[in-house]
Design a protein around this motif. Structure first.
Motif, short mmCIF file in Angstrom:
data_model
loop_
_atom_site.label_atom_id
_atom_site.label_comp_id
_atom_site.label_asym_id
_atom_site.label_seq_id
_atom_site.Cartn_x
_atom_site.Cartn_y
_atom_site.Cartn_z
N MET A 1 0.67 -0.88 -0.29
CA MET A 1 0.16 0.03 0.22
C MET A 1 0.80 1.42 0.11
O MET A 1 1.02 1.90 0.88
CB MET A 1 -0.67 0.08 1.43
CG MET A 1 -1.99 0.71 0.86
SD MET A 1 -2.84 1.16 1.33
CE MET A 1 -4.78 -0.34 1.05
N GLY A 2 1.54 1.26 -1.05
CA GLY A 2 2.37 2.76 -1.30
C GLY A 2 0.96 3.66 -1.70
O GLY A 2 2.15 4.44 -1.74
N ILE A 3 0.18 4.17 -1.19
CA ILE A 3 -0.59 5.46 -2.30
C ILE A 3 -0.30 6.08 -0.75
O ILE A 3 -0.10 8.00 -1.57
CB ILE A 3 -2.08 5.22 -2.34
CG1 ILE A 3 -1.76 4.05 -4.16
CG2 ILE A 3 -2.51 6.00 -2.69
CD1 ILE A 3 -3.03 3.26 -4.23
N LEU A 4 -0.55 5.65 0.22
CA LEU A 4 -0.63 6.77 0.85
C LEU A 4 0.97 7.43 0.99
O LEU A 4 1.19 8.66 1.77
CB LEU A 4 -1.11 5.82 2.93
CG LEU A 4 -1.62 5.62 3.02
CD1 LEU A 4 -2.68 5.24 4.31
CD2 LEU A 4 -2.52 7.21 2.73
N GLU A 5 1.71 6.72 1.01
CA GLU A 5 3.03 7.56 1.08
C GLU A 5 2.95 8.08 -0.21
O GLU A 5 4.24 9.32 0.25
CB GLU A 5 4.64 6.03 0.85
CG GLU A 5 4.87 5.35 2.30
CD GLU A 5 4.21 4.10 2.50
OE1 GLU A 5 3.34 3.63 1.55
OE2 GLU A 5 4.09 3.82 3.45
N ARG A 6 2.61 7.86 -1.30
CA ARG A 6 3.45 8.60 -2.39
C ARG A 6 2.45 10.06 -2.07
O ARG A 6 2.57 10.76 -1.80
CB ARG A 6 2.39 7.94 -3.86
CG ARG A 6 2.46 8.78 -5.26
CD ARG A 6 1.92 8.12 -5.86
NE ARG A 6 0.74 7.76 -5.70
CZ ARG A 6 0.08 8.58 -6.72
NH1 ARG A 6 -0.34 9.74 -6.32
NH2 ARG A 6 -1.34 7.92 -5.94
N LYS A 7 0.91 9.74 -1.60
CA LYS A 7 0.10 10.96 -1.31
C LYS A 7 1.11 11.99 -0.63
O LYS A 7 1.24 13.23 -0.45
CB LYS A 7 -0.67 10.73 -1.10
CG LYS A 7 -1.64 9.75 -1.41
CD LYS A 7 -2.50 10.92 -1.63
CE LYS A 7 -3.39 10.37 -3.33
NZ LYS A 7 -4.99 10.57 -3.49
#
Lengths: 205, 205
Positions: free
Chosen positions: B1-7
């Motif tokens: 779940m790298g989306i949070l990190e990207r965000k």
DNA sequence: ATTGTTTACTAAACACTGTTCAGTAAATTT
DNA sequence: AAATTTACTGAACAGTGTTTAGTAAACAAT
């Protein structure tokens, strides 16, 4: 033909009316939060009217700046009664601190804000009020030299040095940069520093 | 779940984009003349967007305040290489003056403007940056005591005294209150005063 | 006394300011 | 594919300093 004289008087009255309102608002809610419209409200005139008596806001606050210097000079005037020249210089310092702490908004106007200085600059006049009080400091130092307290002969440099210290001390306090000390300790620390500084000038100036 | 990190990364990018634009405008045209809309124009976003990343203008300028302290600390960091502790303290003074004269807007932000301090106050944090650099000064003084240059043991009071002088000197200059001297004489007078002050602390601290 | 002229004033506008909020379109999750 | 969350913005609010066109009163000249 007394009409012109009356008109001139009425003009002065109006300028004073505006200035009184400005001072009132300025001292109670600070410079930034005082608007031309606020002042206009107090005197019950339109905002545009103020511009018939003062060129702009800078000029209005320069008038207050002049008043503030009058007040400071008044509070320093009774120093002449002190006989010992070093004691007089120290008392001058005490009163300078007292003035700044008791009149933070005025102090800001006199020595920190750029508005009054800009009002001067665009009429290209010299900073007379500043020069006069700087002269008073130089006089007090000269007296100390005359009395044999100080050897250093460059009064101008001595004056800058003493004024720099005094101004630094009070403006660090006024601009809330002494928050490394608890509120009740700040004034005490200032006093301690002032005592140290007096020792410094006594021994090496 | 790298989306949070990207965000989170994108959020940081945006914060930096805003800050870069703010710094650019601020340094080239000053604090007062830099508006949220100006910043928004530069980054080509709506003014409202800025408020999604910084609570208000105070907080935005507090971020610049932090940067400014980083820059000052950086310029003071290489002092550790100077062996003699008194020479080090003097050089610290020189660099302080240099920093203030070369970065007048930053200096204002750090030590004079009330906006950054208000941003701190309403999150009720301590003035860490100020505390840290005050700590550096105290350290430099302590080293002078250790090396036998100074006898005075109250480092805190010594630090206030020295800082007050330094701050007073540069802020009188920056706020154009040295107009009693010709423009080309002002920096020279400052230097003369600084020399006098170094003599004062050397002989009596 | 009646003109003409100057003066004192103001309403409204101009071009800004910081800040908020409803609404939208895209990204993400279900 | 539908529902939800996120990111963003246009427009507005409530102010700011300042200018200008216009008005009513005061004054001067006839």
């Amino acid at each position: 033909m007394g009409i012109l004289e009356r008109k001139e008087r009425e003009r002065e009255d109006m300028r004073r009316l505006i200035l009184n309102a400005a001072r009132e608002l300025f001292l109670e809610q600070g410079y930034e939060k005082t608007s031309i419209r606020n002042i206009a409200d107090v005197i019950e005139y339109s905002p545009a009217t103020i511009y018939l008596y003062y060129k702009d806001k800078n000029e209005l606050f320069f008038a207050l700046h002049e008043e503030a210097f009058l007040k400071l000079m008044e509070e320093l005037s009774s120093l002449q009664t002190i006989q010992d020249s070093f004691a007089r210089l120290i008392e001058m310092g005490h009163r300078y601190i007292k003035f700044a702490v008791e009149n933070p908004e005025l102090y800001d106007l006199m020595f920190i804000m750029k508005a009054p200085i800009e009002a001067l600059a665009c009429r290209d006049e010299v900073w007379e009020d500043g020069l006069k009080s700087f002269g008073l400091l130089k006089w007090a130092i000269q007296e100390c030299v005359n009395a044999g307290y100080f050897k250093n002969t460059d009064i101008e440099v001595s004056a800058i040095t003493i004024w720099s210290y005094m101004h630094g001390l009070v403006s660090i306090y006024l601009k809330n940069r002494m928050s490394m000390f608890q509120d009740n300790q700040q004034l005490q620390r200032m006093q301690q520093s002032f005592v140290l500084f007096t020792k410094m000038i006594k021994e090496t100036l």
